[in-house]
Design a protein around this motif. Sequence first.
Motif, PDB file in Angstrom:
ATOM      1  N   ILE A 254       0.858  -1.186   0.000  1.00 37.77           N
ATOM      2  CA  ILE A 254       0.000   0.000   0.000  1.00 37.77           C
ATOM      3  C   ILE A 254       0.895   1.238   0.000  1.00 37.77           C
ATOM      4  CG2 ILE A 254      -1.979  -1.091   1.099  1.00 37.77           C
ATOM      5  CD1 ILE A 254      -1.130   0.272   3.727  1.00 37.77           C
ATOM      6  N   TYR A 255       0.364   2.301  -0.590  1.00 42.65           N
ATOM      7  CA  TYR A 255       1.137   3.529  -0.783  1.00 42.65           C
ATOM      8  C   TYR A 255       0.434   4.724  -0.152  1.00 42.65           C
ATOM      9  CZ  TYR A 255       3.795   1.019  -4.397  1.00 42.65           C
ATOM     10  OH  TYR A 255       4.581   0.125  -5.080  1.00 42.65           O
ATOM     11  N   LEU A 256       1.257   5.610   0.397  1.00 45.16           N
ATOM     12  CA  LEU A 256       0.791   6.913   0.861  1.00 45.16           C
ATOM     13  C   LEU A 256       1.746   7.951   0.279  1.00 45.16           C
ATOM     14  CD1 LEU A 256      -0.333   7.767   4.486  1.00 45.16           C
ATOM     15  CD2 LEU A 256       0.918   9.384   3.085  1.00 45.16           C
ATOM     16  N   ASN A 257       1.206   8.884  -0.475  1.00 47.80           N
ATOM     17  CA  ASN A 257       2.037   9.874  -1.176  1.00 47.80           C
ATOM     18  C   ASN A 257       3.113   9.200  -2.044  1.00 47.80           C
ATOM     19  OD1 ASN A 257       0.616  11.974   0.095  1.00 47.80           O
ATOM     20  ND2 ASN A 257       2.012  11.953   1.851  1.00 47.80           N
ATOM     21  N   ASN A 258       2.694   8.134  -2.737  1.00 47.18           N
ATOM     22  CA  ASN A 258       3.571   7.390  -3.658  1.00 47.18           C
ATOM     23  C   ASN A 258       4.739   6.673  -2.978  1.00 47.18           C
ATOM     24  OD1 ASN A 258       2.129   8.078  -6.047  1.00 47.18           O
ATOM     25  ND2 ASN A 258       3.075  10.117  -5.975  1.00 47.18           N
ATOM     26  N   GLU A 259       4.658   6.513  -1.650  1.00 44.10           N
ATOM     27  CA  GLU A 259       5.680   5.781  -0.914  1.00 44.10           C
ATOM     28  C   GLU A 259       5.054   4.563  -0.246  1.00 44.10           C
ATOM     29  OE1 GLU A 259       8.945   6.374  -0.699  1.00 44.10           O
ATOM     30  OE2 GLU A 259       8.868   8.198  -1.945  1.00 44.10           O
ATOM     31  N   ILE A 260       5.760   3.423  -0.318  1.00 41.75           N
ATOM     32  CA  ILE A 260       5.259   2.214   0.334  1.00 41.75           C
ATOM     33  C   ILE A 260       5.288   2.393   1.853  1.00 41.75           C
ATOM     34  CG2 ILE A 260       5.674  -0.241   0.765  1.00 41.75           C
ATOM     35  CD1 ILE A 260       6.850  -0.484  -2.001  1.00 41.75           C
ATOM     36  N   ILE A 261       4.167   2.077   2.509  1.00 41.68           N
ATOM     37  CA  ILE A 261       4.142   2.112   3.975  1.00 41.68           C
ATOM     38  C   ILE A 261       3.825   0.731   4.569  1.00 41.68           C
ATOM     39  CG2 ILE A 261       3.541   4.560   4.060  1.00 41.68           C
ATOM     40  CD1 ILE A 261       0.657   3.671   4.783  1.00 41.68           C
ATOM     41  N   SER A 262       3.497  -0.235   3.716  1.00 38.07           N
ATOM     42  CA  SER A 262       3.293  -1.618   4.158  1.00 38.07           C
ATOM     43  C   SER A 262       3.399  -2.529   2.946  1.00 38.07           C
ATOM     44  CB  SER A 262       1.917  -1.788   4.816  1.00 38.07           C
ATOM     45  OG  SER A 262       1.695  -3.150   5.166  1.00 38.07           O
ATOM     46  N   ALA A 263       3.951  -3.723   3.168  1.00 35.09           N
ATOM     47  CA  ALA A 263       4.094  -4.685   2.065  1.00 35.09           C
ATOM     48  C   ALA A 263       4.015  -6.106   2.599  1.00 35.09           C
ATOM     49  CB  ALA A 263       5.423  -4.471   1.337  1.00 35.09           C
ATOM     50  N   ASN A 264       3.566  -7.017   1.741  1.00 35.60           N
ATOM     51  CA  ASN A 264       3.483  -8.442   2.087  1.00 35.60           C
ATOM     52  C   ASN A 264       4.155  -9.288   1.014  1.00 35.60           C
ATOM     53  OD1 ASN A 264       1.746  -8.133   4.412  1.00 35.60           O
ATOM     54  ND2 ASN A 264       0.060  -7.744   2.988  1.00 35.60           N
ATOM     55  N   ILE A 265       4.770 -10.364   1.454  1.00 35.95           N
ATOM     56  CA  ILE A 265       5.268 -11.401   0.547  1.00 35.95           C
ATOM     57  C   ILE A 265       4.636 -12.710   0.990  1.00 35.95           C
ATOM     58  CG2 ILE A 265       7.283 -12.645  -0.321  1.00 35.95           C
ATOM     59  CD1 ILE A 265       8.964 -10.161   0.417  1.00 35.95           C
ATOM     60  N   GLY A 266       3.869 -13.328   0.106  1.00 35.78           N
ATOM     61  CA  GLY A 266       3.197 -14.579   0.445  1.00 35.78           C
ATOM     62  C   GLY A 266       3.182 -15.517  -0.738  1.00 35.78           C
ATOM     63  N   PHE A 267       2.477 -16.646  -0.576  1.00 35.97           N
ATOM     64  CA  PHE A 267       2.438 -17.665  -1.624  1.00 35.97           C
ATOM     65  C   PHE A 267       1.022 -18.199  -1.769  1.00 35.97           C
ATOM     66  CE2 PHE A 267       6.599 -17.602   0.315  1.00 35.97           C
ATOM     67  CZ  PHE A 267       7.447 -17.550  -0.773  1.00 35.97           C
ATOM     68  N   ILE A 268       0.695 -18.614  -2.988  1.00 36.04           N
ATOM     69  CA  ILE A 268      -0.627 -19.170  -3.238  1.00 36.04           C
ATOM     70  C   ILE A 268      -0.500 -20.504  -3.951  1.00 36.04           C
ATOM     71  CG2 ILE A 268      -0.960 -18.003  -5.477  1.00 36.04           C
ATOM     72  CD1 ILE A 268      -3.897 -17.479  -4.506  1.00 36.04           C
ATOM     73  N   ASP A 269      -1.310 -21.459  -3.503  1.00 39.46           N
ATOM     74  CA  ASP A 269      -1.309 -22.791  -4.115  1.00 39.46           C
ATOM     75  C   ASP A 269      -2.577 -23.523  -3.714  1.00 39.46           C
ATOM     76  OD1 ASP A 269       0.142 -25.083  -5.486  1.00 39.46           O
ATOM     77  OD2 ASP A 269      -0.211 -25.964  -3.511  1.00 39.46           O
ATOM     78  N   ASN A 270      -3.171 -24.211  -4.672  1.00 41.86           N
ATOM     79  CA  ASN A 270      -4.337 -25.059  -4.399  1.00 41.86           C
ATOM     80  C   ASN A 270      -5.428 -24.283  -3.644  1.00 41.86           C
ATOM     81  OD1 ASN A 270      -5.747 -27.503  -4.535  1.00 41.86           O
ATOM     82  ND2 ASN A 270      -5.023 -28.143  -2.517  1.00 41.86           N
ATOM     83  N   GLU A 271      -5.723 -23.061  -4.124  1.00 40.15           N
ATOM     84  CA  GLU A 271      -6.765 -22.194  -3.580  1.00 40.15           C
ATOM     85  C   GLU A 271      -6.506 -21.776  -2.132  1.00 40.15           C
ATOM     86  OE1 GLU A 271     -10.334 -24.538  -4.439  1.00 40.15           O
ATOM     87  OE2 GLU A 271     -10.712 -23.177  -6.116  1.00 40.15           O
ATOM     88  N   THR A 272      -5.230 -21.782  -1.730  1.00 34.92           N
ATOM     89  CA  THR A 272      -4.840 -21.339  -0.394  1.00 34.92           C
ATOM     90  C   THR A 272      -3.737 -20.293  -0.501  1.00 34.92           C
ATOM     91  OG1 THR A 272      -5.365 -23.485   0.620  1.00 34.92           O
ATOM     92  CG2 THR A 272      -3.879 -22.034   1.835  1.00 34.92           C
TER      93      THR A 272
END
Length: 372
Positions: A254-272
Amino acid sequence: MKKTINNYSYKVFNSFDDEMINEWKEFEKKSVSTIFQKFFFVSNWQKTINKNYNRKLFIIFLYNENKLILILPFIIKKILKIKTLEWIGEPFSDLNFPNIINDDKYIKDNINYVLKKIFEENKEYFEFVYLKKQINFLNKNFFFNNLIHYNTHEENKMMIINEDFENYKNKSYFFNSSKFKKIMKNINKFKITYKSSFSHKNKEKFREDVFNFFLKNKSYKIQKTGKWDYTKYTKYVDFINLNLNDNHCIFDAIYLNNEIISANIGFIDNETYYYIFPSYDQNWAKISPGSINLYFLIDELFANKFCKKFDFTIGNEAYKEVWSNKSEYLFESYFVNSFKGYILLILIKFKNFIRNTQAFKIIKYFYRKIRK
Protein backbone atom coordinates in the motif's frame (compact mmCIF):
# COMPACT_ATOMS: atom_id res chain seq x y z
CA MET A 1 17.59 -48.51 -4.79
CA LYS A 2 14.04 -49.21 -3.63
CA LYS A 3 13.37 -51.04 -0.36
CA THR A 4 10.15 -52.97 0.16
CA ILE A 5 7.71 -53.00 3.10
CA ASN A 6 4.66 -55.19 2.39
CA ASN A 7 2.84 -53.62 -0.60
CA TYR A 8 4.92 -50.46 -0.31
CA SER A 9 8.40 -49.52 -1.40
CA TYR A 10 10.54 -46.47 -0.83
CA LYS A 11 13.65 -44.67 -1.99
CA VAL A 12 15.84 -42.24 -0.06
CA PHE A 13 17.54 -39.35 -1.84
CA ASN A 14 20.53 -37.54 -0.34
CA SER A 15 20.85 -35.07 -3.21
CA PHE A 16 18.87 -33.48 -6.04
CA ASP A 17 19.62 -35.38 -9.25
CA ASP A 18 17.79 -34.86 -12.54
CA GLU A 19 15.74 -38.05 -12.28
CA MET A 20 14.55 -37.24 -8.77
CA ILE A 21 13.74 -33.62 -9.68
CA ASN A 22 11.70 -34.64 -12.71
CA GLU A 23 9.81 -37.27 -10.74
CA TRP A 24 9.01 -34.77 -7.96
CA LYS A 25 7.82 -32.08 -10.38
CA GLU A 26 5.66 -34.56 -12.26
CA PHE A 27 4.21 -35.81 -8.96
CA GLU A 28 3.21 -32.28 -7.95
CA LYS A 29 0.83 -32.10 -10.90
CA LYS A 30 -1.42 -34.57 -9.05
CA SER A 31 -0.42 -34.13 -5.41
CA VAL A 32 -1.40 -31.80 -2.56
CA SER A 33 0.75 -30.28 0.18
CA THR A 34 1.41 -27.08 2.05
CA ILE A 35 3.56 -24.55 0.22
CA PHE A 36 6.47 -25.45 2.50
CA GLN A 37 6.82 -28.96 1.07
CA LYS A 38 6.66 -27.86 -2.57
CA PHE A 39 9.69 -28.61 -4.72
CA PHE A 40 10.53 -24.94 -5.34
CA PHE A 41 10.53 -24.15 -1.60
CA VAL A 42 12.66 -27.16 -0.63
CA SER A 43 15.03 -26.70 -3.58
CA ASN A 44 15.56 -23.00 -2.83
CA TRP A 45 16.25 -23.82 0.81
CA GLN A 46 18.91 -26.30 -0.31
CA LYS A 47 20.53 -23.77 -2.66
CA THR A 48 20.75 -21.02 -0.06
CA ILE A 49 20.30 -21.90 3.62
CA ASN A 50 21.81 -25.38 3.42
CA LYS A 51 24.53 -24.36 0.97
CA ASN A 52 27.22 -23.96 3.63
CA TYR A 53 25.64 -25.98 6.43
CA ASN A 54 25.51 -28.98 4.12
CA ARG A 55 23.17 -30.90 6.42
CA LYS A 56 22.45 -34.29 4.93
CA LEU A 57 19.28 -34.55 2.87
CA PHE A 58 17.04 -37.51 3.64
CA ILE A 59 14.13 -37.18 1.22
CA ILE A 60 11.80 -40.19 1.15
CA PHE A 61 9.72 -41.17 -1.88
CA LEU A 62 7.05 -43.71 -0.91
CA TYR A 63 5.41 -45.93 -3.53
CA ASN A 64 2.37 -48.20 -3.58
CA GLU A 65 2.27 -50.72 -6.42
CA ASN A 66 5.17 -48.78 -7.98
CA LYS A 67 3.12 -45.57 -7.98
CA LEU A 68 4.62 -42.59 -6.14
CA ILE A 69 2.11 -41.60 -3.45
CA LEU A 70 4.03 -39.54 -0.93
CA ILE A 71 7.16 -37.40 -0.50
CA LEU A 72 8.73 -36.62 2.87
CA PRO A 73 11.41 -33.90 2.58
CA PHE A 74 13.68 -34.42 5.59
CA ILE A 75 17.20 -33.50 6.63
CA ILE A 76 19.55 -34.95 9.22
CA LYS A 77 21.04 -32.41 11.63
CA LYS A 78 22.81 -32.72 14.96
CA ILE A 79 21.19 -31.56 18.20
CA LEU A 80 23.65 -31.89 21.09
CA LYS A 81 25.68 -34.11 18.75
CA ILE A 82 22.71 -36.46 18.35
CA LYS A 83 21.81 -37.18 14.71
CA THR A 84 18.21 -36.03 14.31
CA LEU A 85 15.73 -36.32 11.43
CA GLU A 86 13.69 -33.14 10.85
CA TRP A 87 11.56 -31.47 8.20
CA ILE A 88 13.47 -29.43 5.63
CA GLY A 89 12.92 -25.67 5.64
CA GLU A 90 13.87 -24.18 9.01
CA PRO A 91 13.46 -21.40 9.97
CA PHE A 92 10.76 -20.75 7.34
CA SER A 93 8.82 -24.02 7.21
CA ASP A 94 5.88 -22.73 9.22
CA LEU A 95 3.66 -25.77 8.61
CA ASN A 96 4.77 -29.32 7.92
CA PHE A 97 3.10 -32.35 6.37
CA PRO A 98 3.96 -34.90 3.66
CA ASN A 99 3.41 -34.07 0.00
CA ILE A 100 0.71 -36.65 -0.86
CA ILE A 101 -1.08 -37.87 -3.95
CA ASN A 102 -4.58 -36.42 -4.27
CA ASP A 103 -6.26 -39.83 -4.40
CA ASP A 104 -7.69 -41.52 -1.29
CA LYS A 105 -7.38 -44.88 -3.00
CA TYR A 106 -3.68 -44.83 -2.18
CA ILE A 107 -3.64 -42.85 1.09
CA LYS A 108 -4.55 -45.36 3.81
CA ASP A 109 -4.09 -45.40 7.55
CA ASN A 110 -1.61 -48.30 7.40
CA ILE A 111 0.95 -45.81 6.08
CA ASN A 112 1.66 -44.94 9.74
CA TYR A 113 3.04 -48.46 10.16
CA VAL A 114 5.16 -48.10 7.02
CA LEU A 115 6.67 -44.79 8.17
CA LYS A 116 7.61 -46.29 11.52
CA LYS A 117 9.31 -49.21 9.74
CA ILE A 118 11.24 -46.79 7.52
CA PHE A 119 12.52 -44.93 10.60
CA GLU A 120 13.51 -48.24 12.24
CA GLU A 121 15.30 -49.51 9.14
CA ASN A 122 17.43 -46.37 8.90
CA LYS A 123 18.57 -46.06 12.51
CA GLU A 124 22.19 -46.17 11.36
CA TYR A 125 21.65 -42.69 9.85
CA PHE A 126 19.73 -40.95 12.65
CA GLU A 127 19.12 -41.57 16.35
CA PHE A 128 16.04 -39.44 16.83
CA VAL A 129 13.08 -38.22 14.75
CA TYR A 130 11.88 -34.73 15.68
CA LEU A 131 8.97 -33.56 13.49
CA LYS A 132 7.84 -30.05 14.51
CA LYS A 133 5.08 -27.64 13.47
CA GLN A 134 2.84 -30.30 11.93
CA ILE A 135 -0.78 -29.79 10.93
CA ASN A 136 -3.72 -32.13 10.40
CA PHE A 137 -3.59 -31.56 6.64
CA LEU A 138 -6.80 -32.78 4.92
CA ASN A 139 -7.62 -34.68 8.15
CA LYS A 140 -4.82 -37.16 7.49
CA ASN A 141 -2.65 -36.86 10.59
CA PHE A 142 -2.99 -40.65 11.03
CA PHE A 143 0.36 -40.87 9.21
CA PHE A 144 2.06 -40.27 12.56
CA ASN A 145 -0.15 -42.35 14.88
CA ASN A 146 2.66 -44.82 15.62
CA LEU A 147 5.02 -42.08 16.78
CA ILE A 148 5.15 -40.29 20.13
CA HIS A 149 2.67 -37.41 19.91
CA TYR A 150 2.69 -33.95 21.52
CA ASN A 151 0.08 -31.23 21.04
CA THR A 152 1.66 -27.78 21.18
CA HIS A 153 0.07 -24.50 22.29
CA GLU A 154 0.90 -22.85 18.98
CA GLU A 155 -2.03 -22.26 16.65
CA ASN A 156 -2.45 -22.17 12.90
CA LYS A 157 -5.16 -19.57 12.22
CA MET A 158 -6.95 -19.14 8.91
CA MET A 159 -9.86 -17.48 7.16
CA ILE A 160 -11.97 -19.88 5.08
CA ILE A 161 -14.72 -18.51 2.84
CA ASN A 162 -16.93 -20.78 0.75
CA GLU A 163 -19.49 -18.17 -0.24
CA ASP A 164 -19.67 -14.83 -2.01
CA PHE A 165 -17.22 -12.49 -0.29
CA GLU A 166 -19.70 -9.62 -0.03
CA ASN A 167 -22.19 -11.92 1.71
CA TYR A 168 -19.46 -13.01 4.10
CA LYS A 169 -18.53 -9.41 4.92
CA ASN A 170 -22.16 -8.52 5.60
CA LYS A 171 -22.44 -11.35 8.15
CA SER A 172 -18.98 -11.03 9.70
CA TYR A 173 -18.72 -9.31 13.08
CA PHE A 174 -15.29 -7.85 12.29
CA PHE A 175 -16.29 -6.32 8.95
CA ASN A 176 -19.11 -4.52 10.75
CA SER A 177 -17.05 -3.45 13.76
CA SER A 178 -15.73 -0.01 14.74
CA LYS A 179 -12.17 -1.31 14.20
CA PHE A 180 -12.90 -2.07 10.55
CA LYS A 181 -14.70 1.26 10.09
CA LYS A 182 -11.54 2.96 11.34
CA ILE A 183 -9.50 1.09 8.73
CA MET A 184 -11.81 2.34 5.97
CA LYS A 185 -11.74 5.87 7.38
CA ASN A 186 -7.92 5.94 7.28
CA ILE A 187 -7.89 4.60 3.71
CA ASN A 188 -10.05 7.51 2.59
CA LYS A 189 -8.46 10.15 4.81
CA PHE A 190 -4.88 9.43 3.71
CA LYS A 191 -5.80 8.46 0.12
CA ILE A 192 -4.06 5.11 0.44
CA THR A 193 -3.65 3.07 -2.74
CA TYR A 194 -2.91 -0.64 -3.24
CA LYS A 195 -0.86 -2.58 -5.77
CA SER A 196 -0.12 -6.29 -6.15
CA SER A 197 1.79 -8.65 -8.42
CA PHE A 198 -1.52 -9.86 -9.84
CA SER A 199 -1.89 -6.70 -11.90
CA HIS A 200 1.23 -4.54 -11.62
CA LYS A 201 2.54 -3.48 -15.03
CA ASN A 202 6.22 -3.24 -14.08
CA LYS A 203 6.49 -6.44 -12.06
CA GLU A 204 10.29 -6.56 -11.86
CA LYS A 205 10.59 -3.04 -10.40
CA PHE A 206 7.67 -3.67 -8.06
CA ARG A 207 9.27 -6.89 -6.81
CA GLU A 208 12.51 -5.06 -6.07
CA ASP A 209 10.69 -2.24 -4.25
CA VAL A 210 8.71 -4.66 -2.07
CA PHE A 211 11.79 -6.73 -1.26
CA ASN A 212 13.89 -3.71 -0.25
CA PHE A 213 11.05 -2.30 1.86
CA PHE A 214 10.60 -5.66 3.56
CA LEU A 215 14.29 -5.99 4.48
CA LYS A 216 14.47 -2.51 5.97
CA ASN A 217 11.25 -2.53 7.96
CA LYS A 218 11.10 -6.18 8.97
CA SER A 219 14.55 -5.94 10.51
CA TYR A 220 13.51 -2.93 12.60
CA LYS A 221 10.35 -4.69 13.82
CA ILE A 222 12.17 -7.93 14.69
CA GLN A 223 14.82 -6.12 16.71
CA LYS A 224 12.18 -4.15 18.63
CA THR A 225 10.42 -7.35 19.69
CA GLY A 226 13.66 -9.02 20.77
CA LYS A 227 13.42 -11.88 18.32
CA TRP A 228 16.23 -13.32 16.24
CA ASP A 229 16.79 -11.13 13.16
CA TYR A 230 17.18 -13.42 10.15
CA THR A 231 17.39 -10.45 7.76
CA LYS A 232 20.99 -9.87 8.91
CA TYR A 233 22.15 -13.13 7.30
CA THR A 234 22.81 -13.39 3.58
CA LYS A 235 21.62 -17.00 3.23
CA TYR A 236 18.14 -16.18 4.58
CA VAL A 237 17.83 -13.03 2.50
CA ASP A 238 18.89 -14.97 -0.61
CA PHE A 239 16.28 -17.63 0.15
CA ILE A 240 13.45 -15.08 0.33
CA ASN A 241 14.68 -13.29 -2.77
CA LEU A 242 14.88 -16.54 -4.74
CA ASN A 243 11.29 -17.43 -3.82
CA LEU A 244 10.09 -14.02 -5.05
CA ASN A 245 10.78 -15.24 -8.58
CA ASP A 246 8.57 -18.31 -8.28
CA ASN A 247 5.09 -18.34 -9.80
CA HIS A 248 3.59 -19.27 -6.42
CA CYS A 249 4.80 -16.00 -4.91
CA ILE A 250 2.40 -13.05 -4.52
CA PHE A 251 3.65 -9.66 -3.33
CA ASP A 252 1.65 -6.54 -2.62
CA ALA A 253 1.93 -3.10 -1.01
CA ILE A 254 0.00 0.00 0.00
CA TYR A 255 1.14 3.53 -0.78
CA LEU A 256 0.79 6.91 0.86
CA ASN A 257 2.04 9.87 -1.18
CA ASN A 258 3.57 7.39 -3.66
CA GLU A 259 5.68 5.78 -0.91
CA ILE A 260 5.26 2.21 0.33
CA ILE A 261 4.14 2.11 3.97
CA SER A 262 3.29 -1.62 4.16
CA ALA A 263 4.09 -4.68 2.06
CA ASN A 264 3.48 -8.44 2.09
CA ILE A 265 5.27 -11.40 0.55
CA GLY A 266 3.20 -14.58 0.45
CA PHE A 267 2.44 -17.67 -1.62
CA ILE A 268 -0.63 -19.17 -3.24
CA ASP A 269 -1.31 -22.79 -4.11
CA ASN A 270 -4.34 -25.06 -4.40
CA GLU A 271 -6.77 -22.19 -3.58
CA THR A 272 -4.84 -21.34 -0.39
CA TYR A 273 -2.91 -18.15 0.25
CA TYR A 274 -0.05 -18.33 2.80
CA TYR A 275 0.59 -15.09 4.68
CA ILE A 276 4.29 -15.30 5.61
CA PHE A 277 6.35 -12.10 5.32
CA PRO A 278 4.37 -8.95 6.27
CA SER A 279 6.11 -5.65 7.06
CA TYR A 280 5.17 -2.02 7.62
CA ASP A 281 6.73 1.38 8.22
CA GLN A 282 6.78 2.04 11.98
CA ASN A 283 6.46 5.79 11.34
CA TRP A 284 2.86 5.22 10.22
CA ALA A 285 1.93 2.74 12.94
CA LYS A 286 -0.82 5.04 14.25
CA ILE A 287 -2.99 4.39 11.16
CA SER A 288 -2.43 0.58 11.27
CA PRO A 289 -0.85 0.17 7.81
CA GLY A 290 -0.51 -3.60 8.29
CA SER A 291 -4.27 -3.96 8.83
CA ILE A 292 -5.05 -1.72 5.86
CA ASN A 293 -2.72 -3.75 3.64
CA LEU A 294 -4.21 -6.98 4.93
CA TYR A 295 -7.73 -5.80 4.10
CA PHE A 296 -6.79 -4.86 0.52
CA LEU A 297 -5.06 -8.22 0.04
CA ILE A 298 -7.91 -10.29 1.45
CA ASP A 299 -10.45 -8.33 -0.57
CA GLU A 300 -8.48 -8.90 -3.79
CA LEU A 301 -8.00 -12.62 -3.16
CA PHE A 302 -11.58 -13.48 -2.22
CA ALA A 303 -13.48 -10.99 -4.38
CA ASN A 304 -11.64 -12.32 -7.44
CA LYS A 305 -11.92 -15.92 -6.22
CA PHE A 306 -8.17 -16.47 -6.35
CA CYS A 307 -8.45 -18.60 -3.21
CA LYS A 308 -10.87 -20.06 -0.68
CA LYS A 309 -8.53 -20.09 2.30
CA PHE A 310 -6.27 -17.39 3.72
CA ASP A 311 -3.71 -19.12 5.93
CA PHE A 312 -2.01 -16.98 8.59
CA THR A 313 0.39 -19.92 9.28
CA ILE A 314 1.96 -19.98 12.76
CA GLY A 315 2.04 -17.38 15.50
CA ASN A 316 -0.47 -16.32 18.15
CA GLU A 317 -0.52 -12.61 17.29
CA ALA A 318 -3.73 -10.83 18.32
CA TYR A 319 -4.54 -9.50 14.84
CA LYS A 320 -4.79 -13.06 13.48
CA GLU A 321 -7.53 -13.79 15.98
CA VAL A 322 -9.50 -10.80 14.66
CA TRP A 323 -9.35 -11.80 10.98
CA SER A 324 -9.53 -15.61 11.17
CA ASN A 325 -12.61 -17.82 11.46
CA LYS A 326 -10.90 -21.15 12.09
CA SER A 327 -7.84 -22.39 13.95
CA GLU A 328 -6.11 -25.61 14.95
CA TYR A 329 -3.21 -26.47 17.21
CA LEU A 330 0.03 -27.74 15.76
CA PHE A 331 1.53 -31.01 16.93
CA GLU A 332 4.93 -32.66 17.11
CA SER A 333 5.95 -36.27 16.51
CA TYR A 334 8.97 -38.08 17.96
CA PHE A 335 10.60 -41.43 17.33
CA VAL A 336 13.57 -42.85 19.23
CA ASN A 337 16.25 -44.97 17.55
CA SER A 338 18.91 -45.08 20.31
CA PHE A 339 19.67 -44.45 23.97
CA LYS A 340 20.96 -40.96 23.10
CA GLY A 341 17.65 -40.40 21.34
CA TYR A 342 15.85 -41.12 24.62
CA ILE A 343 17.99 -38.50 26.36
CA LEU A 344 17.07 -35.92 23.71
CA LEU A 345 13.37 -36.83 24.05
CA ILE A 346 13.54 -36.21 27.82
CA LEU A 347 15.21 -32.84 27.27
CA ILE A 348 12.58 -31.82 24.70
CA LYS A 349 9.75 -32.81 27.04
CA PHE A 350 11.36 -30.79 29.84
CA LYS A 351 11.70 -27.79 27.50
CA ASN A 352 8.02 -28.08 26.54
CA PHE A 353 7.06 -28.23 30.23
CA ILE A 354 9.03 -25.08 31.07
CA ARG A 355 7.63 -23.16 28.10
CA ASN A 356 4.08 -23.92 29.25
CA THR A 357 4.56 -22.68 32.83
CA GLN A 358 2.96 -19.41 33.86
CA ALA A 359 6.29 -18.06 35.12
CA PHE A 360 7.90 -18.50 31.69
CA LYS A 361 4.98 -16.79 29.96
CA ILE A 362 5.15 -13.81 32.34
CA ILE A 363 8.91 -13.41 31.85
CA LYS A 364 8.46 -13.64 28.08
CA TYR A 365 5.67 -11.04 28.14
CA PHE A 366 7.66 -8.45 30.13
CA TYR A 367 10.82 -9.08 28.10
CA ARG A 368 8.96 -8.17 24.90
CA LYS A 369 7.38 -5.15 26.57
CA ILE A 370 10.81 -3.89 27.58
CA ARG A 371 12.20 -4.45 24.06
CA LYS A 372 9.36 -2.39 22.59
